[in-house]
Design a protein around this motif. Structure first.
Motif, PDB file in Angstrom:
ATOM      1  N   GLN A 113       0.814  -1.221   0.000  1.00 34.83           N
ATOM      2  CA  GLN A 113       0.000   0.000   0.000  1.00 34.83           C
ATOM      3  C   GLN A 113       0.847   1.270   0.000  1.00 34.83           C
ATOM      4  N   ILE A 114       2.144   1.117  -0.156  1.00 30.91           N
ATOM      5  CA  ILE A 114       2.988   2.298  -0.311  1.00 30.91           C
ATOM      6  C   ILE A 114       2.797   2.827  -1.735  1.00 30.91           C
ATOM      7  N   PRO A 115       2.512   4.108  -1.912  1.00 31.91           N
ATOM      8  CA  PRO A 115       2.254   4.625  -3.270  1.00 31.91           C
ATOM      9  C   PRO A 115       3.450   4.435  -4.191  1.00 31.91           C
ATOM     10  N   GLU A 116       3.179   4.071  -5.427  1.00 30.40           N
ATOM     11  CA  GLU A 116       4.251   3.894  -6.412  1.00 30.40           C
ATOM     12  C   GLU A 116       4.665   5.234  -7.021  1.00 30.40           C
ATOM     13  N   HIS A 117       3.710   6.151  -7.087  1.00 33.96           N
ATOM     14  CA  HIS A 117       3.975   7.443  -7.736  1.00 33.96           C
ATOM     15  C   HIS A 117       3.447   8.563  -6.844  1.00 33.96           C
ATOM     16  N   ILE A 118       4.345   9.429  -6.403  1.00 27.96           N
ATOM     17  CA  ILE A 118       3.976  10.580  -5.577  1.00 27.96           C
ATOM     18  C   ILE A 118       4.223  11.859  -6.362  1.00 27.96           C
ATOM     19  N   THR A 119       3.264  12.768  -6.310  1.00 29.14           N
ATOM     20  CA  THR A 119       3.420  14.094  -6.897  1.00 29.14           C
ATOM     21  C   THR A 119       3.529  15.114  -5.772  1.00 29.14           C
ATOM     22  N   ILE A 120       4.453  16.036  -5.897  1.00 26.05           N
ATOM     23  CA  ILE A 120       4.622  17.102  -4.908  1.00 26.05           C
ATOM     24  C   ILE A 120       4.455  18.443  -5.624  1.00 26.05           C
ATOM     25  N   ILE A 121       3.616  19.313  -5.070  1.00 23.13           N
ATOM     26  CA  ILE A 121       3.364  20.637  -5.641  1.00 23.13           C
ATOM     27  C   ILE A 121       4.107  21.670  -4.795  1.00 23.13           C
ATOM     28  N   LEU A 122       4.981  22.442  -5.432  1.00 21.73           N
ATOM     29  CA  LEU A 122       5.793  23.433  -4.727  1.00 21.73           C
ATOM     30  C   LEU A 122       5.649  24.792  -5.396  1.00 21.73           C
ATOM     31  N   SER A 123       5.916  25.832  -4.643  1.00 19.15           N
ATOM     32  CA  SER A 123       5.974  27.174  -5.226  1.00 19.15           C
ATOM     33  C   SER A 123       7.412  27.469  -5.625  1.00 19.15           C
ATOM     34  N   GLY A 124       7.584  28.419  -6.512  1.00 16.05           N
ATOM     35  CA  GLY A 124       8.930  28.751  -6.966  1.00 16.05           C
ATOM     36  C   GLY A 124       9.856  29.155  -5.838  1.00 16.05           C
ATOM     37  N   SER A 125       9.334  29.881  -4.863  1.00 15.90           N
ATOM     38  CA  SER A 125      10.165  30.351  -3.754  1.00 15.90           C
ATOM     39  C   SER A 125      10.658  29.215  -2.863  1.00 15.90           C
ATOM     40  N   ASP A 126      10.002  28.044  -2.934  1.00 13.24           N
ATOM     41  CA  ASP A 126      10.420  26.908  -2.107  1.00 13.24           C
ATOM     42  C   ASP A 126      11.809  26.405  -2.471  1.00 13.24           C
ATOM     43  N   LEU A 127      12.212  26.640  -3.713  1.00 13.12           N
ATOM     44  CA  LEU A 127      13.450  26.034  -4.198  1.00 13.12           C
ATOM     45  C   LEU A 127      14.488  27.050  -4.633  1.00 13.12           C
ATOM     46  N   LEU A 128      14.321  28.291  -4.215  1.00 14.56           N
ATOM     47  CA  LEU A 128      15.262  29.325  -4.640  1.00 14.56           C
ATOM     48  C   LEU A 128      16.498  29.431  -3.749  1.00 14.56           C
ATOM     49  N   ASP A 129      16.512  28.711  -2.633  1.00 14.98           N
ATOM     50  CA  ASP A 129      17.686  28.762  -1.764  1.00 14.98           C
ATOM     51  C   ASP A 129      18.224  27.352  -1.544  1.00 14.98           C
ATOM     52  N   GLN A 130      19.385  27.276  -0.896  1.00 19.95           N
ATOM     53  CA  GLN A 130      20.051  25.996  -0.702  1.00 19.95           C
ATOM     54  C   GLN A 130      19.239  25.052   0.166  1.00 19.95           C
ATOM     55  N   LYS A 131      18.580  25.593   1.178  1.00 21.32           N
ATOM     56  CA  LYS A 131      17.780  24.748   2.070  1.00 21.32           C
ATOM     57  C   LYS A 131      16.649  24.067   1.316  1.00 21.32           C
TER      58      LYS A 131
ATOM     59  N   ILE B 172       9.399   3.846  -3.443  1.00 17.48           N
ATOM     60  CA  ILE B 172       8.552   4.601  -4.373  1.00 17.48           C
ATOM     61  C   ILE B 172       9.263   4.687  -5.721  1.00 17.48           C
ATOM     62  N   ALA B 173       8.553   4.425  -6.795  1.00 26.10           N
ATOM     63  CA  ALA B 173       9.173   4.307  -8.113  1.00 26.10           C
ATOM     64  C   ALA B 173       9.253   5.631  -8.876  1.00 26.10           C
ATOM     65  N   THR B 174       8.275   6.520  -8.647  1.00 20.14           N
ATOM     66  CA  THR B 174       8.196   7.747  -9.441  1.00 20.14           C
ATOM     67  C   THR B 174       7.828   8.935  -8.562  1.00 20.14           C
ATOM     68  N   ILE B 175       8.544  10.030  -8.764  1.00 21.58           N
ATOM     69  CA  ILE B 175       8.200  11.318  -8.164  1.00 21.58           C
ATOM     70  C   ILE B 175       7.966  12.299  -9.312  1.00 21.58           C
ATOM     71  N   SER B 176       6.856  13.001  -9.272  1.00 26.61           N
ATOM     72  CA  SER B 176       6.666  14.111 -10.207  1.00 26.61           C
ATOM     73  C   SER B 176       6.505  15.386  -9.381  1.00 26.61           C
ATOM     74  N   ALA B 177       7.217  16.410  -9.764  1.00 31.39           N
ATOM     75  CA  ALA B 177       7.194  17.657  -9.001  1.00 31.39           C
ATOM     76  C   ALA B 177       6.838  18.812  -9.917  1.00 31.39           C
ATOM     77  N   TYR B 178       5.886  19.617  -9.468  1.00 29.30           N
ATOM     78  CA  TYR B 178       5.500  20.811 -10.204  1.00 29.30           C
ATOM     79  C   TYR B 178       5.966  22.030  -9.419  1.00 29.30           C
ATOM     80  N   ILE B 179       6.740  22.875 -10.075  1.00 31.21           N
ATOM     81  CA  ILE B 179       7.211  24.111  -9.450  1.00 31.21           C
ATOM     82  C   ILE B 179       6.385  25.253 -10.031  1.00 31.21           C
ATOM     83  N   ASP B 180       5.502  25.788  -9.220  1.00 30.76           N
ATOM     84  CA  ASP B 180       4.536  26.794  -9.658  1.00 30.76           C
ATOM     85  C   ASP B 180       5.159  28.187  -9.608  1.00 30.76           C
ATOM     86  N   VAL B 181       5.270  28.815 -10.768  1.00 31.09           N
ATOM     87  CA  VAL B 181       5.805  30.180 -10.824  1.00 31.09           C
ATOM     88  C   VAL B 181       4.725  31.179 -11.219  1.00 31.09           C
ATOM     89  N   LEU B 182       3.478  30.715 -11.363  1.00 28.03           N
ATOM     90  CA  LEU B 182       2.403  31.585 -11.841  1.00 28.03           C
ATOM     91  C   LEU B 182       2.007  32.644 -10.822  1.00 28.03           C
TER      92      LEU B 182
END
Length: 219
Positions: free
Chosen positions: A20-38, A55-65
């Motif tokens: 029951q562990i998901p095979e594919h996880i999607t994570i939704i992030l904002s652009g500011s979440d990834l602009l620094d080293q942390k 987990i076999a697949t990660i899909s990540a969306y970086i929202d800059v809108l």
């Protein structure tokens, strides 16, 4: 000490139901979440946690809108470059696909243990529109007949063809339009924790919650 023990407890609970562990996880992030080293370091850790859980697949969306229009282009370029450098630094068994704001594949690497899809500012509506245009082009060139168009044909023209089992929105109250077609039957989870503060224990809580749900797949 208490947090470590609790993390082990959660991990044991999650591993008690490996099917029951998901095979594919999607994570939704904002652009500011990834602009620094942390933010980047946390994404690297997130990949490691998922890999260890099988987990076999990660899909990540970086929202800059949500970013001011005049700096969207610069931010998109910075994020794309940053993700490329970060993913290259991972072990070779981790594969990745990076798409820019127009849905163009910027870089890819095949992997054996886990695959990561990164989309910077390219959402689901744009993905479906691009898929339709691609199908129309195939019809025009005689590669496919109009009556042959079905769900399988549409899915074959999408950037990410795997359907996510679980979509996580870190520190947010609303989803984006990422993977609109693929996420029809996905489970949704909104964390109270911002991306920079997300820990392994938080991911384990999310997965434990997922395991307790009864998925109906639209029925």
């Amino acid at each position: 000490m208490i947090r470590t023990l609790y993390e082990r407890y959660l991990l044991d609970q999650v591993n008690n139901s490996p099917e029951q562990i998901p095979e594919h996880i999607t994570i939704i992030l904002s652009g500011s979440d990834l602009l620094d080293q942390k933010g980047e370091d946390n994404f690297r850790s997130f990949i490691t946690w998922c890999k260890k859980l099988g987990i076999a697949t990660i899909s990540a969306y970086i929202d800059v809108l949500d970013t001011k229009e005049e700096i969207q282009i610069e931010m998109t370029s910075m994020l794309t470059t940053g993700m490329q450098e970060m993913l290259r630094s991972l072990t070779d068994d981790v594969g990745f696909f990076i798409y820019d704001e127009n849905g163009n594949l910027k870089e890819k690497r095949e992997g054996t243990s886990l695959t990561v899809h990164i989309s910077v500012g390219f959402g689901g509506r744009a993905e479906i529109t691009k898929a339709i245009n691609s199908i129309l082009s195939d019809v025009k060139n005689g590669k496919i007949q109009p009556e042959e168009i079905d769900e399988n044909v549409i899915e074959s023209h999408l950037l990410v063809q795997e359907e996510p089992d679980l979509i996580i929105r870190a520190g947010g109250k609303h989803l984006s339009d990422f993977l609109l077609w693929q996420s029809a039957y996905s489970e949704l989870y909104f964390t109270d924790v911002n991306w920079h503060d997300l820990r392994k224990i938080d991911l384990l809580r999310v997965i434990r919650d997922f395991q307790k749900r009864q998925r109906r797949f639209g029925k």
